[in-house]
Write a protein that holds these residues in place. Structure first.
Motif, PDB file in Angstrom:
ATOM      1  N   GLU A 117     -10.104  -5.278  -7.131  1.00 28.63           N
ATOM      2  CA  GLU A 117     -11.418  -4.640  -7.303  1.00 28.63           C
ATOM      3  C   GLU A 117     -11.194  -3.171  -7.672  1.00 28.63           C
TER       4      GLU A 117
ATOM      5  N   ASP B  92      -6.366  -7.944  -3.393  1.00 29.38           N
ATOM      6  CA  ASP B  92      -6.445  -6.700  -2.610  1.00 29.38           C
ATOM      7  C   ASP B  92      -5.942  -6.841  -1.176  1.00 29.38           C
TER       8      ASP B  92
ATOM      9  N   GLU C 100      -6.236  -2.452   6.043  1.00 29.43           N
ATOM     10  CA  GLU C 100      -7.154  -1.597   6.812  1.00 29.43           C
ATOM     11  C   GLU C 100      -8.598  -2.076   6.732  1.00 29.43           C
ATOM     12  N   ASP C 101      -8.972  -2.662   5.591  1.00 28.66           N
ATOM     13  CA  ASP C 101     -10.388  -2.970   5.379  1.00 28.66           C
ATOM     14  C   ASP C 101     -10.893  -4.156   6.179  1.00 28.66           C
TER      15      ASP C 101
ATOM     16  N   ALA D  76      -4.660   0.733  -7.842  1.00 29.78           N
ATOM     17  CA  ALA D  76      -5.553  -0.308  -7.304  1.00 29.78           C
ATOM     18  C   ALA D  76      -6.606   0.306  -6.384  1.00 29.78           C
TER      19      ALA D  76
HETATM   20  C1  CIR Z   1     -10.891  -2.425  -3.243  1.00 29.08           C
HETATM   21  O1  CIR Z   1     -11.604  -1.969  -4.131  1.00 29.08           O
HETATM   22  O2  CIR Z   1     -11.345  -3.020  -2.278  1.00 29.08           O
HETATM   23  C2  CIR Z   1      -9.395  -2.230  -3.367  1.00 29.08           C
HETATM   24  N1  CIR Z   1      -9.008  -2.281  -4.738  1.00 29.08           N
HETATM   25  C3  CIR Z   1      -8.957  -0.923  -2.768  1.00 29.08           C
HETATM   26  C4  CIR Z   1      -9.204  -0.858  -1.290  1.00 29.08           C
HETATM   27  C5  CIR Z   1      -8.649   0.370  -0.686  1.00 29.08           C
HETATM   28  N2  CIR Z   1      -8.946   0.385   0.702  1.00 29.08           N
HETATM   29  C6  CIR Z   1      -8.983   1.472   1.439  1.00 29.08           C
HETATM   30  O3  CIR Z   1      -8.776   2.558   0.946  1.00 29.08           O
HETATM   31  N3  CIR Z   1      -9.280   1.317   2.714  1.00 29.08           N
END
Ligand code: CIR
Length: 260
Positions: A21, A64, A69-70, A245
């Motif tokens: 993403e 991803d 962390e997400d 990314a």
């Molecule tokens: C996204 O858009 O979800 C991933 N390409 C990047 C997520 C990065 N996450 C973060 O900094 N906690």
């Protein structure tokens, strides 16, 4: 009394990382081998800083998934599995949850709530949550309801022009934050010592605090000088391929203590 250990959960880079993403970053070719090597060096840096690193295998179907962390918010008492704002990322948490359950009771954000861990900045008992395209009001309200019984004060913070709250502001110490004033208002962090990113280093606000030190991307030397001038040691890591990314350093790990 047992000494608390520092755990870092990470996950290997997906072979499909190029299909990640992207929201605020232009798509550019990613050198996968280099990304994998940078991720290995990142894990080594965490280990050198005292973390016990638990690395999960890559998830080939989830571009991803390296950005662990997400998918969870870990506080001292519980871990909250999130419901990521990007639908393509909702399959990532299932393989992290059993590992986290070794150390924490698990809770979860339910639909229609959405929340990305990258939006959640915890400093002591204060929890700041970015009001972003990924984390909606319902997700923030659910997090508040789950953490309030443990004494946490959860507050939404408006952001602009960036993906997550922690793109714009991260902790340097219990009383200090590093901030990109173009993306978040300084006033939201009144009472903290504020260090601002160097104007030439737009993306430099994302640092990963581990004890008294912070890990930061190597490409931000001017901001590193500012952080050092504030009395904080910086450990630089090259994450250039992960930055393509739209990731940086906090996003690649979940770091927490095992307990008292
Ligand atoms: C996204 O858009 O979800 C991933 N390409 C990047 C997520 C990065 N996450 C973060 O900094 N906690």
């Amino acid at each position: 009394m047992p000494i608390p250990a520092l755990i870092a959960i990470t996950r290997d880079v997906s072979p499909s990382l190029a299909a990640c993403e992207l929201s605020f970053v232009e798509r550019a070719p990613i050198d996968l081998d280099r990304a994998i090597e940078q991720h290995r060096a990142y894990r080594a840096a965490l280990a050198t800083l005292g973390c016990e690193v638990h690395d999960l295998p890559a998830q080939p179907q989830c571009p991803d998934a390296v950005f662990v962390e997400d998918v969870a918010v870990v506080v001292d008492e519980v871990a909250v599995m999130t419901r990521p704002g990007a639908e393509s990322r909702r399959g990532e948490g299932a393989t992290v949850a059993p590992l986290l359950a070794r150390w924490r009771t698990l809770r979860a954000i339910e639909a229609p709530g959405t929340l990305d861990g990258g939006d959640v900045l915890r400093i002591g008992k204060r929890v700041y949550v970015g009001q972003s395209a990924r984390s909606n009001a319902d997700g923030i309200a659910q997090l508040r309801a789950l953490l309030a019984p443990h004494g946490y004060l959860v507050q939404g913070v408006p952001i602009r022009g960036c993906l997550h709250l922690k793109s714009a502001v991260t902790a340097l110490a219990d009383d200090a934050v590093l901030l990109q004033p173009a993306w978040v208002d300084r006033e939201a962090f009144a009472g903290f010592r504020l260090v601002e990113v160097d104007a030439a280093e737009e993306h430099a606000a994302n640092v990963l605090r581990i004890g008294e030190r912070v890990v930061s991307p190597a490409c931000f030397p001017r901001t590193h000088a500012r952080i050092r001038a504030a009395g904080i040691e910086v450990v630089a890591v090259d994450v250039s391929e992960l930055q393509k990314a739209e990731g940086a350093v906090t996003c690649c790990s979940l770091v927490f203590e095992t307990g008292p």
